[in-house]
Design a protein around this motif. Sequence first.
Motif, PDB file in Angstrom:
ATOM      1  N   LEU A  34     -33.158 -76.901  34.224  1.00 29.84           N
ATOM      2  CA  LEU A  34     -32.438 -76.767  35.313  1.00 29.84           C
ATOM      3  C   LEU A  34     -32.477 -78.140  36.359  1.00 29.84           C
ATOM      4  O   LEU A  34     -31.439 -78.445  36.872  1.00 29.84           O
ATOM      5  N   LEU A  35     -33.546 -78.589  36.550  1.00 31.93           N
ATOM      6  CA  LEU A  35     -33.729 -79.610  37.558  1.00 31.93           C
ATOM      7  C   LEU A  35     -33.069 -80.838  36.647  1.00 31.93           C
ATOM      8  O   LEU A  35     -32.160 -81.350  37.366  1.00 31.93           O
ATOM      9  N   GLY A  36     -33.463 -81.253  35.510  1.00 35.12           N
ATOM     10  CA  GLY A  36     -33.179 -82.511  34.964  1.00 35.12           C
ATOM     11  C   GLY A  36     -31.393 -82.340  34.656  1.00 35.12           C
ATOM     12  O   GLY A  36     -30.625 -83.387  34.972  1.00 35.12           O
ATOM     13  N   GLY A  37     -31.185 -81.319  34.017  1.00 38.43           N
ATOM     14  CA  GLY A  37     -29.758 -81.181  33.557  1.00 38.43           C
ATOM     15  C   GLY A  37     -28.759 -80.854  34.768  1.00 38.43           C
ATOM     16  O   GLY A  37     -27.742 -81.468  34.883  1.00 38.43           O
ATOM     17  N   GLY A  38     -29.385 -80.282  35.694  1.00 38.61           N
ATOM     18  CA  GLY A  38     -28.520 -80.143  36.884  1.00 38.61           C
ATOM     19  C   GLY A  38     -28.390 -81.284  37.725  1.00 38.61           C
ATOM     20  O   GLY A  38     -27.067 -81.696  38.078  1.00 38.61           O
ATOM     21  N   VAL A  39     -29.486 -81.961  38.041  1.00 36.93           N
ATOM     22  CA  VAL A  39     -29.331 -83.484  38.641  1.00 36.93           C
ATOM     23  C   VAL A  39     -28.206 -84.456  37.887  1.00 36.93           C
ATOM     24  O   VAL A  39     -27.490 -85.375  38.222  1.00 36.93           O
TER      25      VAL A  39
END
Length: 158
Positions: free
Chosen positions: A100-105
């Motif tokens: 969520l964090l890496g893919g979202g950014v």
Amino acid sequence: MSRTELVDGAIAGAVGSAALNVVSYLDMTVRARPASSTPEETARRLAGAAHVDLGPEDRAANRRSGLGPLLGYGMGIAAGAAFGLLAARRRLPVPVAVGLLGGGVMAVSDGSMTALGVTDPRRWGRAGWVADIVPHLAYGMAAAATWNRLRPPARRGG
């Protein structure tokens, strides 16, 4: 929701942003590749779209050079804060949090640069994708680890 989740998320996002930059600079060192021009170009296009005059070209170039990384940190911190609100009352498995964090950014960053006409991911080769995915994965891992470390044990269980 409390401010604690928002602040902890923002801190996690800042740590993730630092990790992303470290991995990017290591890549530049190992492969002897130049710095990417996309952050500065993004700053230039955003300033143009917002009708913000950055001054004479020599000064504008310096401002874009500073604004590019600041935009990246701002996005990373905002993403961490948003994650903090999302994950405030639930325990997410680490791989999910990293995704969520890496893919979202990565999606927001690449999407906004594509919308601004700065880059076109459809034209990237394997090396370009790896150079984009690996630092964002580092962002996600560092932000998720920081988030988990900042959360009190009583809240970790949900």
